[in-house]
Design a protein around this motif. Structure first.
Motif, PDB file in Angstrom:
ATOM      1  N   HIS A   1      -1.999   5.317 -14.247  1.00 47.79           N
ATOM      2  CA  HIS A   1      -1.096   5.495 -13.142  1.00 47.79           C
ATOM      3  C   HIS A   1      -1.661   4.441 -12.018  1.00 47.79           C
ATOM      4  O   HIS A   1      -0.786   3.898 -11.334  1.00 47.79           O
ATOM      5  N   LEU A   2      -2.839   4.398 -11.813  1.00 46.19           N
ATOM      6  CA  LEU A   2      -3.138   3.328 -10.702  1.00 46.19           C
ATOM      7  C   LEU A   2      -2.848   2.068 -11.156  1.00 46.19           C
ATOM      8  O   LEU A   2      -2.273   1.345 -10.256  1.00 46.19           O
TER       9      LEU A   2
ATOM     10  N   SER B   1       0.910  -1.376   0.112  1.00 46.62           N
ATOM     11  CA  SER B   1      -0.053  -0.016   0.050  1.00 46.62           C
ATOM     12  C   SER B   1       0.592   1.324  -0.071  1.00 46.62           C
ATOM     13  O   SER B   1       0.613   2.246  -0.588  1.00 46.62           O
TER      14      SER B   1
ATOM     15  N   ALA C   1      -5.248   8.708 -15.476  1.00 45.09           N
ATOM     16  CA  ALA C   1      -5.159   8.366 -14.042  1.00 45.09           C
ATOM     17  C   ALA C   1      -5.319   6.895 -13.759  1.00 45.09           C
ATOM     18  O   ALA C   1      -4.772   6.191 -12.898  1.00 45.09           O
ATOM     19  N   GLY C   2      -6.012   5.997 -14.601  1.00 44.74           N
ATOM     20  CA  GLY C   2      -6.232   4.881 -14.562  1.00 44.74           C
ATOM     21  C   GLY C   2      -5.028   4.110 -14.851  1.00 44.74           C
ATOM     22  O   GLY C   2      -4.750   2.960 -14.186  1.00 44.74           O
TER      23      GLY C   2
ATOM     24  N   ILE D   1       1.678   6.537  -7.102  1.00 46.89           N
ATOM     25  CA  ILE D   1       0.491   7.296  -7.565  1.00 46.89           C
ATOM     26  C   ILE D   1       1.172   9.036  -7.632  1.00 46.89           C
ATOM     27  O   ILE D   1       0.889   9.811  -8.507  1.00 46.89           O
TER      28      ILE D   1
ATOM     29  N   ARG E   1       1.754  11.323 -10.721  1.00 51.03           N
ATOM     30  CA  ARG E   1       0.900  12.372 -11.096  1.00 51.03           C
ATOM     31  C   ARG E   1       2.092  13.562 -11.247  1.00 51.03           C
ATOM     32  O   ARG E   1       1.742  14.407 -11.774  1.00 51.03           O
TER      33      ARG E   1
ATOM     34  N   MET F   1       2.161   1.536  -3.407  1.00 49.44           N
ATOM     35  CA  MET F   1       1.262   2.160  -4.108  1.00 49.44           C
ATOM     36  C   MET F   1       0.967   3.734  -4.077  1.00 49.44           C
ATOM     37  O   MET F   1       0.932   4.444  -5.106  1.00 49.44           O
TER      38      MET F   1
ATOM     39  N   ALA G   1       1.019   1.707 -10.396  1.00 47.56           N
ATOM     40  CA  ALA G   1       1.247   1.846  -9.034  1.00 47.56           C
ATOM     41  C   ALA G   1       0.693   0.610  -8.341  1.00 47.56           C
ATOM     42  O   ALA G   1       1.475  -0.095  -7.769  1.00 47.56           O
ATOM     43  N   PHE G   2      -0.264  -0.108  -8.862  1.00 45.85           N
ATOM     44  CA  PHE G   2      -0.810  -1.512  -8.405  1.00 45.85           C
ATOM     45  C   PHE G   2       0.392  -2.651  -8.648  1.00 45.85           C
ATOM     46  O   PHE G   2       0.672  -3.509  -7.778  1.00 45.85           O
TER      47      PHE G   2
END
Length: 144
Positions: A69-70, A35, A66-67, A42, A46, A38, A73-74
């Motif tokens: 990036h997520l 976490s 943004a998706g 992010i 950004r 992540m 990051a995941f």
């Protein structure tokens, strides 16, 4: 995010292996590390793009970025979790993750050796059957 399926499965195996050798700290800390990585990823992604949150989510292109990036990051988070568990497993002498043999050199069971091939003979048809159910559902929803 598809690679996260593999890393998640390997993390689950590592969690069980570390619990089997009575090592409870790494499996407990690794989700928190995931976490944290992540969140940092992010923020860094950004910052790398240089867009404010309001500007990024106001357009469809911004939502796609943004998706992405997520998703990245995941992936970083799940890889960090896998890395932590594999380092602790190696130090405990449990072994490495990807060291599977097709035939186990262990004890004979029911007249034959238990092996990964025996497990695959059971799991592959079940996987195909459940995949066919998903495909049938998506096909029905698409053409209905």
């Amino acid at each position: 995010m598809s690679p996260c399926i593999v890393t998640g499965a390997l993390c689950g195996i590592g969690f069980g292996a570390l619990n089997a050798v009575k090592s409870y700290v790494a499996p407990s800390i690794s989700p928190a590390l995931s976490s944290l990585v992540m969140m940092v990823s992010i923020v860094l992604l950004r910052h790398y793009d240089g867009a404010a949150a309001g500007q990024m989510l106001s357009t469809s292109q911004g939502v796609l970025v943004a998706g992405k990036h997520l998703a990245v990051a995941f992936l970083f988070g799940s890889l960090s979790q896998l890395l932590l568990q594999s380092v602790v497993m190696h130090r405990k002498g449990v072994g490495r993750f990807m060291r599977f043999r097709l035939q186990d050199q262990g004890k004979k069971q029911n007249g034959g050796y238990s092996s990964i091939l025996d497990i695959a003979r059971v799991l592959v048809p079940a996987t195909i059957a459940s995949t066919m159910l998903q495909l049938a559902t998506y096909t029905d929803l698409y053409f209905a």
